[in-house]
Write a protein that holds these residues in place. Structure first.
Motif, mmCIF file in Angstrom:
data_model
loop_
_atom_site.group_PDB
_atom_site.id
_atom_site.type_symbol
_atom_site.label_atom_id
_atom_site.label_comp_id
_atom_site.label_asym_id
_atom_site.label_seq_id
_atom_site.Cartn_x
_atom_site.Cartn_y
_atom_site.Cartn_z
ATOM 1 N N PRO A 10 0.818 -1.212 0.000
ATOM 2 C CA PRO A 10 0.000 0.000 0.000
ATOM 3 C C PRO A 10 0.857 1.268 0.000
ATOM 4 O O PRO A 10 1.890 1.332 0.666
ATOM 5 N N VAL A 11 0.411 2.251 -0.735
ATOM 6 C CA VAL A 11 1.054 3.569 -0.728
ATOM 7 C C VAL A 11 -0.028 4.605 -0.453
ATOM 8 O O VAL A 11 -1.000 4.706 -1.204
ATOM 9 N N ASP A 12 0.137 5.363 0.605
ATOM 10 C CA ASP A 12 -0.841 6.375 0.981
ATOM 11 C C ASP A 12 -0.620 7.619 0.112
ATOM 12 O O ASP A 12 -0.037 8.611 0.542
ATOM 13 N N VAL A 13 -1.112 7.552 -1.119
ATOM 14 C CA VAL A 13 -0.843 8.626 -2.078
ATOM 15 C C VAL A 13 -1.490 9.941 -1.668
ATOM 16 O O VAL A 13 -1.070 11.011 -2.121
ATOM 17 N N VAL A 50 6.866 5.254 -5.877
ATOM 18 C CA VAL A 50 5.440 5.546 -6.025
ATOM 19 C C VAL A 50 5.093 6.848 -5.302
ATOM 20 O O VAL A 50 4.344 7.686 -5.813
ATOM 21 N N GLU A 51 5.647 7.035 -4.098
ATOM 22 C CA GLU A 51 5.405 8.276 -3.361
ATOM 23 C C GLU A 51 5.880 9.484 -4.161
ATOM 24 O O GLU A 51 5.195 10.523 -4.214
ATOM 25 N N ALA A 52 7.036 9.369 -4.795
ATOM 26 C CA ALA A 52 7.552 10.475 -5.598
ATOM 27 C C ALA A 52 6.600 10.823 -6.738
ATOM 28 O O ALA A 52 6.313 12.003 -7.002
ATOM 29 N N GLN A 53 6.096 9.800 -7.421
ATOM 30 C CA GLN A 53 5.153 10.052 -8.516
ATOM 31 C C GLN A 53 3.883 10.713 -8.004
ATOM 32 O O GLN A 53 3.328 11.607 -8.655
ATOM 33 N N ALA A 54 3.409 10.289 -6.823
ATOM 34 C CA ALA A 54 2.207 10.904 -6.248
ATOM 35 C C ALA A 54 2.416 12.394 -5.997
ATOM 36 O O ALA A 54 1.467 13.179 -6.060
ATOM 37 N N GLY A 64 10.400 8.636 -25.589
ATOM 38 C CA GLY A 64 10.376 9.704 -26.588
ATOM 39 C C GLY A 64 9.000 9.964 -27.149
ATOM 40 O O GLY A 64 8.788 10.960 -27.840
ATOM 41 N N ARG A 65 8.015 9.062 -26.818
ATOM 42 C CA ARG A 65 6.686 9.209 -27.384
ATOM 43 C C ARG A 65 5.572 9.139 -26.348
ATOM 44 O O ARG A 65 4.572 9.806 -26.485
ATOM 45 N N ARG A 66 5.730 8.337 -25.304
ATOM 46 C CA ARG A 66 4.629 8.049 -24.386
ATOM 47 C C ARG A 66 4.203 9.296 -23.608
ATOM 48 O O ARG A 66 5.008 9.917 -22.910
ATOM 49 N N ALA A 67 2.922 9.607 -23.695
ATOM 50 C CA ALA A 67 2.386 10.738 -22.941
ATOM 51 C C ALA A 67 2.178 10.396 -21.476
ATOM 52 O O ALA A 67 2.064 11.295 -20.630
ATOM 53 N N ASP A 68 2.102 9.085 -21.142
ATOM 54 C CA ASP A 68 1.856 8.682 -19.758
ATOM 55 C C ASP A 68 3.140 8.293 -19.027
ATOM 56 O O ASP A 68 3.093 7.703 -17.945
ATOM 57 N N ALA A 69 4.301 8.646 -19.575
ATOM 58 C CA ALA A 69 5.574 8.284 -18.948
ATOM 59 C C ALA A 69 5.710 8.953 -17.583
ATOM 60 O O ALA A 69 5.274 10.086 -17.376
ATOM 61 N N THR A 70 6.341 8.222 -16.654
ATOM 62 C CA THR A 70 6.541 8.760 -15.305
ATOM 63 C C THR A 70 8.009 8.736 -14.886
ATOM 64 O O THR A 70 8.321 9.075 -13.744
ATOM 65 N N GLY A 71 8.886 8.351 -15.800
ATOM 66 C CA GLY A 71 10.293 8.329 -15.435
ATOM 67 C C GLY A 71 11.186 7.913 -16.580
ATOM 68 O O GLY A 71 10.727 7.697 -17.716
ATOM 69 N N VAL A 72 12.467 7.814 -16.278
ATOM 70 C CA VAL A 72 13.489 7.399 -17.241
ATOM 71 C C VAL A 72 14.277 6.262 -16.615
ATOM 72 O O VAL A 72 14.665 6.331 -15.443
ATOM 73 N N PHE A 73 14.521 5.201 -17.388
ATOM 74 C CA PHE A 73 15.322 4.079 -16.916
ATOM 75 C C PHE A 73 16.755 4.191 -17.403
ATOM 76 O O PHE A 73 17.017 4.718 -18.488
ATOM 77 N N PRO A 85 8.976 15.466 -21.393
ATOM 78 C CA PRO A 85 7.841 16.311 -20.975
ATOM 79 C C PRO A 85 6.872 15.555 -20.071
ATOM 80 O O PRO A 85 5.835 15.045 -20.517
ATOM 81 N N PHE A 86 7.175 15.444 -18.797
ATOM 82 C CA PHE A 86 6.341 14.655 -17.885
ATOM 83 C C PHE A 86 5.059 15.408 -17.531
ATOM 84 O O PHE A 86 5.076 16.606 -17.255
ATOM 85 N N ASP A 87 3.956 14.659 -17.534
ATOM 86 C CA ASP A 87 2.636 15.211 -17.238
ATOM 87 C C ASP A 87 2.295 14.917 -15.776
ATOM 88 O O ASP A 87 2.214 13.750 -15.380
ATOM 89 N N PRO A 88 2.089 15.944 -14.942
ATOM 90 C CA PRO A 88 1.759 15.695 -13.519
ATOM 91 C C PRO A 88 0.545 14.787 -13.342
ATOM 92 O O PRO A 88 0.496 13.989 -12.403
ATOM 93 N N ALA A 89 -0.447 14.888 -14.226
ATOM 94 C CA ALA A 89 -1.636 14.042 -14.108
ATOM 95 C C ALA A 89 -1.279 12.572 -14.339
ATOM 96 O O ALA A 89 -1.821 11.673 -13.671
ATOM 97 N N ALA A 90 -0.373 12.304 -15.273
ATOM 98 C CA ALA A 90 0.055 10.930 -15.521
ATOM 99 C C ALA A 90 0.839 10.383 -14.339
ATOM 100 O O ALA A 90 0.695 9.201 -13.970
ATOM 101 N N LEU A 91 1.676 11.227 -13.737
ATOM 102 C CA LEU A 91 2.429 10.805 -12.559
ATOM 103 C C LEU A 91 1.482 10.415 -11.422
ATOM 104 O O LEU A 91 1.642 9.382 -10.773
ATOM 105 N N ARG A 92 0.473 11.244 -11.207
ATOM 106 C CA ARG A 92 -0.483 10.968 -10.143
ATOM 107 C C ARG A 92 -1.291 9.689 -10.422
ATOM 108 O O ARG A 92 -1.490 8.853 -9.540
#
Length: 383
Positions: free
Chosen positions: A184-187, A280-284, A306-315, A335-342
């Motif tokens: 569990p992560v208390d987002v 997960v906490e960081a993305q929240a 380079g294409r995904r709009a829902d990306a949340t990080g880099v490996f 270009p990270f989207d805060p909504a996708a991260l959440r």
């Protein structure tokens, strides 16, 4: 139904203790059995329950040196008397799963098989990691611990793994299958700040497998500001190799950690994690994650290609300072989207964890007319 919760040790609030809090939420009258309890080191939710510590907790100076007592842990965990309990739930990354159940169903939520003697032996006991006498003794001790660890897997009726990565490790180490229920992560505790600041963040126990040294070497080269929140036995060594652009913040309360997540430019996740709650906490909190592309991170972070709009990080795919430094520079262009991260973080809510645990227990346990639990036929332990 009387429930015993078995946890390796209670010396601070980390991911395993967050899991324990949720288990208490499921069984609020449960009693806790643990090798060692440092009073006041865990949350009021945990401290409010009856806590039974082993003889390990009565040894002089144990709070500082309990990790060195690893060979005593099996004897300590096996001495708990759990007669009278109807269900045993262990939360195990070391020896908790080796408790002797009293004929009651035993569900193990496995964070990992004992990493010190299986996959990460050299990280803990290799040259430069341990004193010479320890290195001379540990091969025989580790071989004995591996035999004990594999044999006592038969005391578990159902294994629950915290990730598909750990499920595979359970299969390899114990010859058992497991059901995956992510922790569990208390987002809801996390929100992004209005603007992000120019520093990078690590939140971690300072132990070898976390590979904080790798991040320090990368940021020594980059010269960019890095904040490291956490403490542990590696602190002295890491301080010695860090340059002035790296700040050690030590242990911080939850609200200060949440503030750092909210303001940092990105979160650095350099080791192979079993799951990785901090990512997960960081993305929240709206922070993209720069992660080594292995282990639990592959289940929690959506990599930018380079294409995904829902990306949340880099490996980064090689555990080298050069590869991590290059990933930091790549993340600057994403270009990270805060909504996708959440949205990514919300996949791992406490509700999903609780429902997953209850589903497993309800399949395993049937309740007799007198209220006593027993193992359903299909849930019996392996040989």
């Amino acid at each position: 139904m009387r429930v015993a919760l078995v946890h390796d040790w209670l010396t601070g609030m980390r991911g395993g203790e967050r899991v324990l809090e949720e288990l208490i939420g499921l069984w609020p009258d449960a009693e806790i059995f643990t090798l060692l309890h440092v009073p006041g080191s865990v949350s009021p939710v945990i401290e409010s329950r009856p806590i039974h510590a082993s003889f390990i907790g009565r040894l002089p100076g144990v709070a500082r040196r309990y990790r060195s007592l690893l060979p005593l842990f099996p004897a300590a965990i096996e001495r708990f008397d759990l007669r009278g309990f109807d269900l045993v739930v262990s939360s195990s990354h070391c020896v908790a799963k080796g408790v002797r159940p009293p004929g009651a169903p035993h569900v193990c939520y496995c964070h990992t098989p004992m990493r010190y003697v299986w996959d990460l032996y050299d990280d803990y006991f290799g040259p430069g990691r341990a004193a010479l006498p320890v290195r001379l003794l540990m091969p025989a001790v580790a071989a004995w611990l591996r035999r004990w660890d594999r044999r006592t897997a038969a005391r578990v009726d159902t294994f629950i793994a915290n990730s598909a990565h750990v499920r595979e490790r359970i299969r390899r180490c114990y010859g058992r299958d497991a059901i995956v229920v992510h922790p569990p992560v208390d987002v809801e505790r996390f929100r992004p700040a209005a603007t992000r600041e120019d520093f990078y963040l690590i939140v971690s126990a300072l132990v070898p497998y976390k590979r904080v040294d790798l991040a320090i070497e990368a940021f020594n080269r980059l010269g960019r500001p890095l904040v490291i929140a956490g403490t542990g036995p590696e602190l002295g060594r890491l301080r010695r190799i860090a340059r002035p652009n790296i700040r050690f913040a030590g242990w911080l309360p939850d609200e200060e950690i949440a503030d750092l997540y909210a303001r940092c430019r990105a979160f650095i996740f350099p080791g192979i994690e079993d799951f990785g709650i901090t990512a997960v906490e960081a993305q929240a909190a709206g922070a993209p994650v720069i992660a080594y592309g292995a282990g639990g991170a592959l289940e929690t972070v959506i990599g930018w290609d380079g294409r995904r709009a829902d990306a949340t990080g880099v490996f980064f795919d090689e555990a080298t300072p050069e590869a991590l430094a290059a990933a930091v520079e790549r993340a600057d262009r994403a270009p990270f989207d805060p909504a996708a991260l959440r949205a990514s973080a919300e996949r791992f809510s406490p509700h999903a964890f609780r429902q997953g645990m209850l589903d497993v227990v309800e399949r395993l346990v049937s309740v007799d007319g007198d209220g006593a639990a027993r193992v359903a036929a299909e849930g019996q332990a392996g040989p």
